[in-house]
Structures are given as C-alpha cells and as structure tokens.
Design an enzyme around this catalytic site. Sequence first.
Site, mmCIF file in Angstrom:
data_model
loop_
_atom_site.group_PDB
_atom_site.id
_atom_site.type_symbol
_atom_site.label_atom_id
_atom_site.label_comp_id
_atom_site.label_asym_id
_atom_site.label_seq_id
_atom_site.Cartn_x
_atom_site.Cartn_y
_atom_site.Cartn_z
ATOM 1 N N SER A 149 8.973 -6.455 -1.739
ATOM 2 C CA SER A 149 8.247 -6.086 -1.282
ATOM 3 C C SER A 149 7.951 -4.428 -1.500
ATOM 4 O O SER A 149 9.041 -3.761 -2.026
ATOM 5 C CB SER A 149 8.249 -5.821 0.743
ATOM 6 O OG SER A 149 7.202 -4.659 0.906
ATOM 7 N N TYR A 162 12.318 -4.784 8.123
ATOM 8 C CA TYR A 162 11.921 -5.359 7.545
ATOM 9 C C TYR A 162 12.370 -4.800 6.105
ATOM 10 O O TYR A 162 12.537 -5.313 5.384
ATOM 11 C CB TYR A 162 10.252 -5.764 8.112
ATOM 12 C CG TYR A 162 9.320 -5.917 7.099
ATOM 13 C CD1 TYR A 162 9.532 -7.647 6.827
ATOM 14 C CD2 TYR A 162 8.680 -5.056 6.099
ATOM 15 C CE1 TYR A 162 8.269 -8.066 6.184
ATOM 16 C CE2 TYR A 162 8.455 -5.887 4.560
ATOM 17 C CZ TYR A 162 7.921 -7.152 4.399
ATOM 18 O OH TYR A 162 7.214 -7.488 4.440
#
Length: 264
Positions: A149, A162
């Site tokens: 990401s 995350y």
Amino acid sequence: MLAGQKALVTGANSGIGRAVAINLARAGADVIVNYVAGDDAAKEVVQAIEAEGRKSLAILADVANELQVAEMFKQAVAAFGTLDILVANAGLQRDSGFVDMSLAQWNTVLNVNLTGQFLCIREAVREFLRRPIRQEVSVARGKIICMSSVHEVIPWGGHVNYATSKGGINMMMKSLAQELAPHRIRVNSIGPGAIRTPINTEAWSTPEAYASLMELVPYKRIGEPDDIGHVAVFLASDMADYINGTTIFVDGGMTCYPGFATGG
Ligand code: NAD
C-alpha cells in the site's frame, strides 16, 4: 506474456485480487482463486477465468492459518502440477484511534496482512525450490508479488495497525528478495493508492467523499482494480525479469506529497 504459467492469488474473490486473477488469466496463466468467505463471488471469478480459456479452481483458506495455507498449496500443486506466481493480496482493515485500539484489532490486521503473506510466501517458495526452473515458461524460478500500500511509506493515524502491517511487508519483501535472488526467485510489491474496492467504499461512494479523496491524488481520478491487475501481469512476466526487491506504487502520484504542490 504468462502462457503456461500457474498462479495463486489470495483474497481473489473481491476488489484488487479479483482483477489481478482475471488479468493474469488474460495474459495466459491458470489461476487458483483463494478466498475466505463468499462462495458465489469466488465461483464468479473462476468462471471469468475459464471464459478466458484458462484453468481455475477456488480454494477456501484463511491465509492467517498455517494448516489451512499448507493444505491450500497442496491442493493447488495437485491441481496444476506446480506454481510459478504468487500474488499475496489478502488484506483487511480494523480501524481505531490508537488509545482505543483493542489487541484483537491489532492482531487481526497483523495476522492477516503480514503473517498471512509470510505463510503463503513460504509455501510458494518451498514449491519453487522443489522443482527445476521451468525454462519453457519463464527465465525465473518463481515470482512473488506482495500487495502492499502507499501506507508502507505514508504514515496513517487512526490506522496504526494497518500502516504497521504494510511497513512490515516492505521490509519482509526486500529481505526476501535479497535472500532468494540467487535461486532466481523475484520478490516485489505493488503499492496501490486509492483503488475503488469494497475495502474503502466510504472514501469514494459520495461526491463529497470523492472530492475530498482527490485532494490526495495529483492525477485526479480514483484507481480502478484493473490498474493494479495490469501492473501485476507486468511484474510477473519476464519483461520485469531485472526487477527485484522493489515496490511499484500505482497511486496517481499520491506518494508525491500533493499537500506540497503549491509550496507547502
Ligand atoms: P477487498 O476487501 O475488496 O478484498 C480483500 C480480499 O481479502 C477479500 O477477498 C477478502 O475476502 C480477502 N481476505 C480477507 N481476510 C482474509 C483471510 N484471512 N484469508 C484469505 N482472504 C482474506 O479489498 P481490496 O481493496 O481489494 O484489498 C486487496 C489488497 O489491496 C489488501 O491487501 C489491501 O490492503 C490492499 N490495498 C488496497 C487499497 C485500496 O484502495 N483498495 C489500497 C492499498 C492497498
């Protein structure tokens, strides 16, 4: 570009994983569709792959469960003979401000996003090393693609679990690339920016949310799952044979710090 190759994509019955699986099939690969819930969605992806003239099989397994992962790779090799490509894509969010974050929220995200990739990559590498390089399909022994990401480099308050998982993927990917390169196994990541999938519906589903999201995207459009699928095909192919230990950001420029575009 991938004719004769065998791929496994985790979390392949939704969003990015679905698009990656279908694009790999369009490029000539047979594809195992891993999923943890949603039989019908998995079946639909299998049918889309078969419609491309490729073989496919849906396998239910929780990527965070060591025994289920081992069993999935056993089934995949039994069905396809071997594997050439793993796309470790499965991931989730359990958002919370830090002081209220439960241990369960922390552990779930780390277990699926980071440990899940470790478990799947380990099984894939064991399979790559079990057999000779398949010169007839690729100059590399095997290819690993980690779905990371932009949050492997952009800090993300309110999502510390995350962001930590994606930062961990970055160092796991690079260390593995270093360790496995002598075996001609390439390990790379894709770093998506904002992609239109169910994981982030609230960020794009209303005009107000979309406009606010675009403040973070210099290219001024949301990413589509196929934007990631195309890059996965390239990274898995011999066109990318000299790419190892790198994250390719596919983010419309989100990692260019758009807040500084006018001088900061
Ligand atoms: P999604 O929710 O549509 O898909 C996630 C997939 O992972 C689903 O198929 C889900 O069933 C699967 N999954 C979750 N837990 C699992 C488990 N324990 N075992 C097996 N599968 C499991 O979301 P997405 O946007 O397609 O996300 C795919 C990947 O892309 C994730 O790793 C996510 O972090 C990453 N990503 C997405 C974006 C984005 O903007 N959509 C941005 C950056 C990174």
